[in-house]
Design a protein around this motif. Structure first.
Motif, PDB file in Angstrom:
ATOM      1  N   ALA A  68       9.310   8.265  29.436  1.00 58.95           N
ATOM      2  CA  ALA A  68      10.620   8.419  28.779  1.00 58.95           C
ATOM      3  C   ALA A  68      11.386   6.979  28.490  1.00 58.95           C
ATOM      4  O   ALA A  68      11.398   6.214  29.639  1.00 58.95           O
ATOM      5  CB  ALA A  68      11.606   9.484  29.590  1.00 58.95           C
ATOM      6  N   ILE A  69      11.520   6.990  27.438  1.00 56.37           N
ATOM      7  CA  ILE A  69      12.278   5.312  27.222  1.00 56.37           C
ATOM      8  C   ILE A  69      13.830   5.649  26.772  1.00 56.37           C
ATOM      9  O   ILE A  69      14.041   5.841  25.979  1.00 56.37           O
ATOM     10  CB  ILE A  69      11.735   4.689  26.324  1.00 56.37           C
ATOM     11  N   LEU A  70      14.635   4.975  27.924  1.00 55.05           N
ATOM     12  CA  LEU A  70      16.122   5.161  27.742  1.00 55.05           C
ATOM     13  C   LEU A  70      16.936   3.843  27.990  1.00 55.05           C
ATOM     14  O   LEU A  70      16.566   3.150  28.916  1.00 55.05           O
ATOM     15  CB  LEU A  70      16.392   5.950  28.861  1.00 55.05           C
ATOM     16  N   PRO A  71      17.542   3.765  26.540  1.00 60.11           N
ATOM     17  CA  PRO A  71      18.582   2.318  26.703  1.00 60.11           C
ATOM     18  C   PRO A  71      19.526   2.688  27.756  1.00 60.11           C
ATOM     19  O   PRO A  71      20.352   4.018  27.542  1.00 60.11           O
ATOM     20  CB  PRO A  71      19.091   2.433  25.369  1.00 60.11           C
ATOM     21  N   VAL A  72      20.087   1.941  28.862  1.00 59.74           N
ATOM     22  CA  VAL A  72      21.065   2.101  29.808  1.00 59.74           C
ATOM     23  C   VAL A  72      21.905   0.644  29.718  1.00 59.74           C
ATOM     24  O   VAL A  72      21.703  -0.298  29.567  1.00 59.74           O
ATOM     25  CB  VAL A  72      20.409   2.515  31.269  1.00 59.74           C
ATOM     26  N   ASP A  73      23.049   1.003  30.216  1.00 61.72           N
ATOM     27  CA  ASP A  73      24.127   0.210  30.201  1.00 61.72           C
ATOM     28  C   ASP A  73      23.875  -0.656  31.650  1.00 61.72           C
ATOM     29  O   ASP A  73      23.136  -0.145  32.566  1.00 61.72           O
ATOM     30  CB  ASP A  73      25.453   0.737  30.441  1.00 61.72           C
ATOM     31  N   VAL A  74      24.356  -1.670  31.745  1.00 62.24           N
ATOM     32  CA  VAL A  74      24.505  -2.264  33.067  1.00 62.24           C
ATOM     33  C   VAL A  74      25.725  -2.911  33.695  1.00 62.24           C
ATOM     34  O   VAL A  74      26.647  -2.807  32.630  1.00 62.24           O
ATOM     35  CB  VAL A  74      23.524  -3.689  33.225  1.00 62.24           C
ATOM     36  N   GLY A  75      26.223  -2.983  34.822  1.00 62.43           N
ATOM     37  CA  GLY A  75      27.515  -3.552  35.114  1.00 62.43           C
ATOM     38  C   GLY A  75      27.409  -5.095  35.602  1.00 62.43           C
ATOM     39  O   GLY A  75      26.491  -5.385  36.186  1.00 62.43           O
ATOM     40  N   VAL A  76      28.389  -5.667  35.003  1.00 67.89           N
ATOM     41  CA  VAL A  76      28.525  -7.169  35.520  1.00 67.89           C
ATOM     42  C   VAL A  76      29.922  -7.591  36.491  1.00 67.89           C
ATOM     43  O   VAL A  76      30.715  -6.845  35.846  1.00 67.89           O
ATOM     44  CB  VAL A  76      28.688  -8.101  34.161  1.00 67.89           C
ATOM     45  N   ALA A  77      29.445  -7.872  37.622  1.00 64.18           N
ATOM     46  CA  ALA A  77      30.626  -8.031  38.466  1.00 64.18           C
ATOM     47  C   ALA A  77      30.806  -9.524  38.718  1.00 64.18           C
ATOM     48  O   ALA A  77      29.764 -10.264  39.027  1.00 64.18           O
ATOM     49  CB  ALA A  77      30.281  -7.254  39.714  1.00 64.18           C
ATOM     50  N   ALA A  78      31.932 -10.012  38.612  1.00 63.88           N
ATOM     51  CA  ALA A  78      32.434 -11.337  39.153  1.00 63.88           C
ATOM     52  C   ALA A  78      32.996 -11.426  40.352  1.00 63.88           C
ATOM     53  O   ALA A  78      34.010 -10.929  40.559  1.00 63.88           O
ATOM     54  CB  ALA A  78      33.377 -11.885  38.033  1.00 63.88           C
ATOM     55  N   LEU A  79      32.454 -11.824  41.286  1.00 63.86           N
ATOM     56  CA  LEU A  79      32.626 -11.643  42.974  1.00 63.86           C
ATOM     57  C   LEU A  79      33.334 -13.174  43.155  1.00 63.86           C
ATOM     58  O   LEU A  79      32.711 -14.030  43.232  1.00 63.86           O
ATOM     59  CB  LEU A  79      31.791 -11.331  43.642  1.00 63.86           C
ATOM     60  N   ASP A  80      34.830 -13.122  42.952  1.00 68.60           N
ATOM     61  CA  ASP A  80      35.455 -14.400  42.924  1.00 68.60           C
ATOM     62  C   ASP A  80      34.969 -15.268  42.326  1.00 68.60           C
ATOM     63  O   ASP A  80      34.832 -16.505  42.417  1.00 68.60           O
ATOM     64  CB  ASP A  80      35.385 -14.913  44.552  1.00 68.60           C
ATOM     65  N   GLY A  81      34.747 -14.775  40.856  1.00 69.05           N
ATOM     66  CA  GLY A  81      34.254 -15.551  39.758  1.00 69.05           C
ATOM     67  C   GLY A  81      32.927 -15.878  39.526  1.00 69.05           C
ATOM     68  O   GLY A  81      32.576 -16.370  38.508  1.00 69.05           O
ATOM     69  N   LYS A  82      32.058 -15.331  40.672  1.00 69.98           N
ATOM     70  CA  LYS A  82      30.474 -15.581  40.487  1.00 69.98           C
ATOM     71  C   LYS A  82      29.917 -14.303  40.069  1.00 69.98           C
ATOM     72  O   LYS A  82      30.020 -13.388  40.485  1.00 69.98           O
ATOM     73  CB  LYS A  82      29.802 -16.210  41.938  1.00 69.98           C
ATOM     74  N   GLU A  83      29.387 -14.462  38.767  1.00 67.22           N
ATOM     75  CA  GLU A  83      28.916 -13.152  37.968  1.00 67.22           C
ATOM     76  C   GLU A  83      27.458 -12.754  38.792  1.00 67.22           C
ATOM     77  O   GLU A  83      26.582 -13.410  39.120  1.00 67.22           O
ATOM     78  CB  GLU A  83      28.422 -13.318  36.442  1.00 67.22           C
ATOM     79  N   ARG A  84      27.416 -11.447  38.943  1.00 67.62           N
ATOM     80  CA  ARG A  84      26.167 -10.420  39.421  1.00 67.62           C
ATOM     81  C   ARG A  84      26.320  -9.589  38.574  1.00 67.62           C
ATOM     82  O   ARG A  84      27.050  -8.827  38.005  1.00 67.62           O
ATOM     83  CB  ARG A  84      26.410 -10.193  40.921  1.00 67.62           C
ATOM     84  N   VAL A  85      24.643  -8.705  38.564  1.00 70.20           N
ATOM     85  CA  VAL A  85      24.689  -7.761  37.813  1.00 70.20           C
ATOM     86  C   VAL A  85      24.215  -6.572  38.685  1.00 70.20           C
ATOM     87  O   VAL A  85      23.580  -6.691  39.859  1.00 70.20           O
ATOM     88  CB  VAL A  85      23.366  -7.759  36.745  1.00 70.20           C
TER      89      VAL A  85
END
Length: 206
Positions: A68-85
């Motif tokens: 099964a091939i599924l396009p999914v979203d991701v979340g991007v979080a800026a933790l005190d300005g530093k971006e993480r996924v």
């Protein structure tokens, strides 16, 4: 493409040659993070974790020639300005989950054995926010017992909303977990959904 009511989601097909295997959410997030840096949408053969379960992963998942091939979203979080996924969830809390406020930002429905965000879908272009405010210890215990079935909501001390982006500011640093792994502390957390930023390929666990 994000999910809309009545639309099909994903397709069956051959495993993309570029797919990398991930055994869980944090590993998939690291692949997604590298893909963002390279400007590509990476395919991931996902074999476990909360996103895998939300997408329908399990013993019945396609195996062998088709996945099964599924396009999914991701979340991007800026933790005190530093971006993480993150691909499944962000959790922010104090020293203990039993006391004080708790914030969860979910791209997946589940967190371990908890049905934490029953309405969450990883391809709808939004993140589901669950905020637990001041609750007595007996009330919190009752809510915790209902988490595996998703019946902890509605509750007057548990707020839910859906956001494309949001910023949360805390009076003191809170501990942060991304996809189940500790990510330090932060006093400001800004989150946003990035639609269809990862391609999940589902196969049976093994």
């Amino acid at each position: 493409m994000t999910l809309r009511r009545g639309e099909d989601w994903g397709a069956l097909g051959a495993l993309p040659a570029a797919a990398r295997e991930a055994r869980g959410d944090a590993e998939a997030a690291r692949i997604a993070e590298r893909g963002r840096a390279e400007g590509v949408t990476p395919p991931v053969l996902l074999r476990g974790g909360d996103l895998w379960r939300t997408c329908g992963g399990g013993p019945q998942s396609p195996a062998g020639g088709a996945v099964a091939i599924l396009p999914v979203d991701v979340g991007v979080a800026a933790l005190d300005g530093k971006e993480r996924v993150f691909v499944a969830h962000l959790v922010a809390r104090g020293r203990s989950a039993w006391f004080g406020p708790l914030l969860a930002v979910c791209n997946a429905q589940y967190r371990g054995s908890w049905d934490l965000a029953p309405r969450s879908h990883p391809a709808d272009g939004v993140l589901d926010v669950v905020e637990v405010g001041s609750m007595s210890l007996p009330d919190r215990w009752r809510a915790w017992r209902r988490l595996p079935t998703g019946t902890h909501v509605p509750h007057p001390a548990i707020a839910q909303r859906r956001v494309r982006e949001a910023t949360f500011t805390f009076s003191r640093p809170r501990r942060i977990w991304l996809d189940g792994e500790p990510a330090g502390t932060a006093t400001e957390v800004a989150v946003r959904a990035e639609p269809a930023a990862l391609t999940v390929c589902l196969a049976a666990s093994g």
